[in-house]
Design a protein around this motif. Structure first.
Motif, PDB file in Angstrom:
ATOM      1  N   ASP A  68       0.805  -1.218   0.000  1.00  0.00           N
ATOM      2  CA  ASP A  68       0.000   0.000   0.000  1.00  0.00           C
ATOM      3  C   ASP A  68       0.844   1.276   0.000  1.00  0.00           C
ATOM      4  O   ASP A  68       0.328   2.379   0.154  1.00  0.00           O
ATOM      5  N   GLY A  69       2.166   1.112  -0.167  1.00  0.00           N
ATOM      6  CA  GLY A  69       3.056   2.266  -0.179  1.00  0.00           C
ATOM      7  C   GLY A  69       3.567   2.672   1.185  1.00  0.00           C
ATOM      8  O   GLY A  69       4.403   3.585   1.287  1.00  0.00           O
ATOM      9  N   ARG A  70       3.108   1.997   2.231  1.00  0.00           N
ATOM     10  CA  ARG A  70       3.587   2.309   3.582  1.00  0.00           C
ATOM     11  C   ARG A  70       5.006   1.806   3.746  1.00  0.00           C
ATOM     12  O   ARG A  70       5.329   0.689   3.366  1.00  0.00           O
ATOM     13  N   ARG A  71       5.859   2.634   4.341  1.00  0.00           N
ATOM     14  CA  ARG A  71       7.245   2.215   4.556  1.00  0.00           C
ATOM     15  C   ARG A  71       7.350   1.400   5.840  1.00  0.00           C
ATOM     16  O   ARG A  71       7.038   1.885   6.926  1.00  0.00           O
ATOM     17  N   LEU A  72       7.802   0.165   5.695  1.00  0.00           N
ATOM     18  CA  LEU A  72       7.968  -0.714   6.851  1.00  0.00           C
ATOM     19  C   LEU A  72       9.396  -0.702   7.373  1.00  0.00           C
ATOM     20  O   LEU A  72       9.636  -1.023   8.543  1.00  0.00           O
ATOM     21  N   LEU A  73      10.345  -0.384   6.509  1.00  0.00           N
ATOM     22  CA  LEU A  73      11.750  -0.328   6.903  1.00  0.00           C
ATOM     23  C   LEU A  73      12.469   0.616   5.950  1.00  0.00           C
ATOM     24  O   LEU A  73      12.148   0.676   4.758  1.00  0.00           O
ATOM     25  N   SER A  74      13.454   1.334   6.470  1.00  0.00           N
ATOM     26  CA  SER A  74      14.167   2.292   5.630  1.00  0.00           C
ATOM     27  C   SER A  74      14.933   1.575   4.528  1.00  0.00           C
ATOM     28  O   SER A  74      15.382   0.436   4.691  1.00  0.00           O
ATOM     29  N   ALA A  75      15.088   2.262   3.409  1.00  0.00           N
ATOM     30  CA  ALA A  75      15.829   1.685   2.283  1.00  0.00           C
ATOM     31  C   ALA A  75      17.266   1.370   2.691  1.00  0.00           C
ATOM     32  O   ALA A  75      17.852   0.367   2.244  1.00  0.00           O
ATOM     33  N   LYS A  76      17.838   2.196   3.561  1.00  0.00           N
ATOM     34  CA  LYS A  76      19.220   1.962   4.007  1.00  0.00           C
ATOM     35  C   LYS A  76      19.339   0.651   4.771  1.00  0.00           C
ATOM     36  O   LYS A  76      20.272  -0.134   4.552  1.00  0.00           O
ATOM     37  N   LEU A  77      18.392   0.374   5.666  1.00  0.00           N
ATOM     38  CA  LEU A  77      18.468  -0.858   6.446  1.00  0.00           C
ATOM     39  C   LEU A  77      18.174  -2.088   5.586  1.00  0.00           C
ATOM     40  O   LEU A  77      18.718  -3.166   5.836  1.00  0.00           O
ATOM     41  N   ILE A  78      17.331  -1.921   4.579  1.00  0.00           N
ATOM     42  CA  ILE A  78      17.135  -3.025   3.632  1.00  0.00           C
ATOM     43  C   ILE A  78      18.460  -3.335   2.942  1.00  0.00           C
ATOM     44  O   ILE A  78      18.869  -4.500   2.828  1.00  0.00           O
ATOM     45  N   ARG A  79      19.152  -2.284   2.474  1.00  0.00           N
ATOM     46  CA  ARG A  79      20.458  -2.492   1.815  1.00  0.00           C
ATOM     47  C   ARG A  79      21.451  -3.122   2.787  1.00  0.00           C
ATOM     48  O   ARG A  79      22.205  -4.033   2.416  1.00  0.00           O
ATOM     49  N   ASP A  80      21.467  -2.639   4.010  1.00  0.00           N
ATOM     50  CA  ASP A  80      22.388  -3.195   5.008  1.00  0.00           C
ATOM     51  C   ASP A  80      22.125  -4.682   5.247  1.00  0.00           C
ATOM     52  O   ASP A  80      23.060  -5.467   5.410  1.00  0.00           O
ATOM     53  N   SER A  81      20.855  -5.048   5.280  1.00  0.00           N
ATOM     54  CA  SER A  81      20.528  -6.456   5.535  1.00  0.00           C
ATOM     55  C   SER A  81      21.015  -7.359   4.408  1.00  0.00           C
ATOM     56  O   SER A  81      21.312  -8.533   4.623  1.00  0.00           O
ATOM     57  N   HIS A  82      21.113  -6.807   3.199  1.00  0.00           N
ATOM     58  CA  HIS A  82      21.575  -7.576   2.038  1.00  0.00           C
ATOM     59  C   HIS A  82      23.092  -7.503   1.849  1.00  0.00           C
ATOM     60  O   HIS A  82      23.625  -8.173   0.961  1.00  0.00           O
ATOM     61  N   THR A  83      23.764  -6.691   2.658  1.00  0.00           N
ATOM     62  CA  THR A  83      25.193  -6.432   2.479  1.00  0.00           C
ATOM     63  C   THR A  83      26.025  -7.265   3.451  1.00  0.00           C
ATOM     64  O   THR A  83      25.723  -7.311   4.644  1.00  0.00           O
ATOM     65  N   PRO A  84      27.088  -7.938   2.970  1.00  0.00           N
ATOM     66  CA  PRO A  84      27.957  -8.703   3.881  1.00  0.00           C
ATOM     67  C   PRO A  84      28.466  -7.832   5.023  1.00  0.00           C
ATOM     68  O   PRO A  84      28.896  -6.700   4.824  1.00  0.00           O
ATOM     69  N   GLN A  85      28.430  -8.409   6.222  1.00  0.00           N
ATOM     70  CA  GLN A  85      28.798  -7.681   7.434  1.00  0.00           C
ATOM     71  C   GLN A  85      30.251  -7.959   7.827  1.00  0.00           C
ATOM     72  O   GLN A  85      30.842  -8.965   7.402  1.00  0.00           O
ATOM     73  N   PRO A  86      30.842  -7.084   8.637  1.00  0.00           N
ATOM     74  CA  PRO A  86      32.244  -7.287   9.057  1.00  0.00           C
ATOM     75  C   PRO A  86      32.455  -8.646   9.717  1.00  0.00           C
ATOM     76  O   PRO A  86      31.725  -9.034  10.631  1.00  0.00           O
ATOM     77  N   GLY A  87      33.441  -9.374   9.212  1.00  0.00           N
ATOM     78  CA  GLY A  87      33.779 -10.673   9.776  1.00  0.00           C
ATOM     79  C   GLY A  87      32.831 -11.790   9.414  1.00  0.00           C
ATOM     80  O   GLY A  87      33.013 -12.933   9.841  1.00  0.00           O
ATOM     81  N   ALA A  88      31.800 -11.490   8.604  1.00  0.00           N
ATOM     82  CA  ALA A  88      30.759 -12.480   8.334  1.00  0.00           C
ATOM     83  C   ALA A  88      30.876 -13.142   6.970  1.00  0.00           C
ATOM     84  O   ALA A  88      29.972 -13.884   6.571  1.00  0.00           O
ATOM     85  N   GLY A  89      31.953 -12.892   6.253  1.00  0.00           N
ATOM     86  CA  GLY A  89      32.068 -13.483   4.925  1.00  0.00           C
ATOM     87  C   GLY A  89      31.012 -12.927   3.994  1.00  0.00           C
ATOM     88  O   GLY A  89      30.965 -11.724   3.739  1.00  0.00           O
ATOM     89  N   ARG A  90      30.123 -13.787   3.511  1.00  0.00           N
ATOM     90  CA  ARG A  90      29.076 -13.372   2.576  1.00  0.00           C
ATOM     91  C   ARG A  90      27.745 -13.071   3.271  1.00  0.00           C
ATOM     92  O   ARG A  90      26.750 -12.768   2.612  1.00  0.00           O
ATOM     93  N   ALA A  91      27.695 -13.182   4.602  1.00  0.00           N
ATOM     94  CA  ALA A  91      26.435 -13.051   5.325  1.00  0.00           C
ATOM     95  C   ALA A  91      26.089 -11.596   5.618  1.00  0.00           C
ATOM     96  O   ALA A  91      26.933 -10.814   6.058  1.00  0.00           O
ATOM     97  N   GLY A  92      24.824 -11.265   5.374  1.00  0.00           N
ATOM     98  CA  GLY A  92      24.297  -9.971   5.757  1.00  0.00           C
ATOM     99  C   GLY A  92      23.568 -10.086   7.078  1.00  0.00           C
ATOM    100  O   GLY A  92      24.009 -10.791   7.992  1.00  0.00           O
ATOM    101  N   LEU A  93      22.422  -9.426   7.173  1.00  0.00           N
ATOM    102  CA  LEU A  93      21.602  -9.478   8.377  1.00  0.00           C
ATOM    103  C   LEU A  93      20.319 -10.232   8.032  1.00  0.00           C
ATOM    104  O   LEU A  93      19.343  -9.661   7.573  1.00  0.00           O
ATOM    105  N   GLY A  94      20.358 -11.549   8.203  1.00  0.00           N
ATOM    106  CA  GLY A  94      19.225 -12.385   7.835  1.00  0.00           C
ATOM    107  C   GLY A  94      19.223 -12.823   6.385  1.00  0.00           C
ATOM    108  O   GLY A  94      18.309 -13.517   5.947  1.00  0.00           O
ATOM    109  N   TRP A  95      20.245 -12.435   5.629  1.00  0.00           N
ATOM    110  CA  TRP A  95      20.397 -12.822   4.227  1.00  0.00           C
ATOM    111  C   TRP A  95      21.855 -13.204   3.971  1.00  0.00           C
ATOM    112  O   TRP A  95      22.710 -12.964   4.816  1.00  0.00           O
ATOM    113  N   ARG A  96      22.111 -13.765   2.792  1.00  0.00           N
ATOM    114  CA  ARG A  96      23.467 -14.187   2.462  1.00  0.00           C
ATOM    115  C   ARG A  96      23.695 -14.050   0.963  1.00  0.00           C
ATOM    116  O   ARG A  96      22.852 -14.463   0.154  1.00  0.00           O
ATOM    117  N   ARG A  97      24.802 -13.449   0.589  1.00  0.00           N
ATOM    118  CA  ARG A  97      25.169 -13.310  -0.824  1.00  0.00           C
ATOM    119  C   ARG A  97      25.685 -14.638  -1.369  1.00  0.00           C
ATOM    120  O   ARG A  97      26.311 -15.430  -0.653  1.00  0.00           O
TER     121      ARG A  97
END
Length: 504
Positions: free
Chosen positions: A268-297
């Protein structure tokens, strides 16, 4: 020519017409090819059913169900199925919503939100979501009936690595993350997901369960594959909220993937999470290899690149993939679990091939071949066991003059399988008072556990037969040897009698 102009005018007035589900959608994607591939894959690999959905740039372009559930009903895109560890993406999303609201800090210590958390003060919320906390992932844990009890189980664990330094997958990370949601929001985790994620996304058939034995309307038993077929199996009891407790449909999961593609915007166009945090969740984290936040490349060599998460629980298998290069997303839910293969991943890969304009390959039924090989070994083991039983008396007779300790040593090899079976089926279910039963253990890999069971029975029976033949040697003597002994005795008697005849 006039007819063409007239038709063009009519179409211009009426506007665009929605393409039917089976029509080729813009970009060359043909849903019929997905249907043909999935149907063929299920047949080739002996899977009972699947539900899939395909999205593109935030819109659903195809969804369907194939095959049957354990009750004989037809699977559809609205059939409820367990999604296993795909649930972790939702748990991370729930935590990130609280981050977005300023109620949780990703780099704050877990102890700030869970004061009784004991393993290490250095573990942060980010470490939990990226599997870099250093917490282990033991196969056997004690029972729990709530997230609070599940989090308490972790208190006495020792870390396997220093927090933040390396990737170590652990379900415990997500029990704790879900518990943080409860503590900060003041809501039960199941209720928080329902109110803050499922309802806004229109995921009307999706629920989260605390334990696998919580009743869920419309959820039928899953299956485990064996020898090219599938056996309907009940779920082993476990507390897996936060790490793998969700039940969903491919239709609902399509809405979830679409929101990911819309950078956090709901239908419905309502924002549930910021675009930045969506990108962060898809982005590999420090020390995590290919793992993001709940996702994995995806790793090197996987083309096209994907952002994914898979899920496996007893009786079910799931896969979700986002393909940033093409804008497609795919979800595959199976009502079966294959011990030696990730079938949902293979099906999703084939569907991605269709979106890329390539011909999907259903592949070799490797898991079936492995099971058949194990089945052949089972038959060979039973045949050798029967042969050994027939030869047990002769075997014991040849070793009758050996000391007892040497005889016992020769029995040890055939006791390996019985010992392994006792440990697996009787000892493991009792470790840490876990909820597994011997039947649950058997269903983890039926072809392999059947082989072990057959070897254990053969080994136990063969050992008993050889020991009996040694302890009671007369019972193992053949009619031929008995006749020979009788003849020898008669000869001795005759010889004795002849010695006592009077001399002439």
């Amino acid at each position: 020519m006039r007819l063409v102009l007239a038709l063009s005018l009519v179409l211009a007035v009426l506007g665009p017409v929605a393409a039917p589900a089976s029509a080729v959608v813009p970009g060359g994607f043909d849903p019929a090819k997905v249907d043909a591939f999935v149907t063929g894959y299920l047949d080739r690999h002996g899977l009972p059913g699947a539900a899939v959905a395909v999205v593109r740039d935030g819109e659903i372009v195809h969804e369907a169900g194939y095959g049957e559930d354990s009750g004989g009903g037809r699977l559809t895109e609205y059939t409820r199925l367990r999604i296993g560890s795909v649930s972790k993406s939702f748990t991370a999303f729930a935590v990130l919503r609280l981050v977005d609201e300023g109620r949780v800090a990703l780099d704050a210590p877990v102890k700030r939100y869970l004061p009784d958390f004991a393993p290490s003060d250095a573990i942060t919320v980010r470490h939990l979501l990226s599997h870099t906390s250093g917490l282990p992932n033991p196969a056997i844990v004690g029972p729990a009936r709530s997230l609070a009890e599940g989090a308490d189980r972790v208190g006495g664990w020792s870390l396997s690595t220093k927090p933040g330094t390396s990737y170590t997958y652990s379900n415990a990370n997500y029990w704790l993350a879900a518990r943080i949601v409860e503590q900060v929001s003041g809501q039960n985790f199941n209720a928080y997901l329902a109110d803050e994620i499922f309802a806004p996304l229109g995921m009307n058939d999706t629920v989260n369960t605390t334990t696998t034995h919580d009743p869920v309307s419309g959820l039928t038993q899953g299956h485990v594959t064996a020898y090219g077929g599938a056996l309907s199996v009940p779920e082993a009891e476990a507390m897996n909220s936060g790490s793998g407790g969700m039940v969903s449909t491919s239709h609902d999961m399509a809405a979830w993937l679409a929101t990911q593609q819309r950078a956090g915007l709901g239908p419905d166009g309502r924002r549930l999470l910021s675009a930045k945090l969506i990108r962060d969740s898809h982005t590999p984290q420090p020390g995590a290899g290919r793992a993001g936040l709940g996702w994995r490349r995806s790793g090197a060599g996987i083309v096209p690149e994907r952002i994914s998460h898979s899920g496996v629980v007893s009786g079910f298998n799931a896969q979700q993939d986002l393909v940033p290069g093409s804008g497609y997303g795919v979800v595959v839910l199976l009502n079966s679990f294959t011990p030696s293969a990730e079938q949902a991943y293979a099906i999703s890969s084939g569907i991605i091939d269709v979106t890329e304009g390539r011909a999907p390959d259903p592949g070799t039924p490797t898991a079936t071949l492995i099971d058949l090989f194990l089945g052949a070994l089972t038959l060979v083991g039973l045949a050798l066991g029967i042969l050994g039983l027939r030869r047990a008396p002769r075997w014991a007779t040849r070793r009758a003059d050996r000391p007892a300790w040497r005889f016992a040593l020769r029995l040890l090899p055939q006791l390996i399988a019985p010992a392994a079976a006792v440990f697996l089926f009787l000892v493991v279910p009792e470790l840490q008072s876990n909820s597994y039963t011997p039947a649950d253990v058997y269903r983890l890999f039926p072809a392999l556990t059947t082989l072990l069971t057959a070897l254990a029975i053969s080994g136990a029976c063969l050992t008993a037969a050889r020991v009996t033949a040694r302890v009671r040697p007369t019972a193992s003597r053949t009619p031929h040897s008995a006749m020979a002994d009788s003849a020898s005795i008669d000869s001795s008697i005759s010889l004795g009698e002849s010695k006592e005849l009077p001399r002439p």
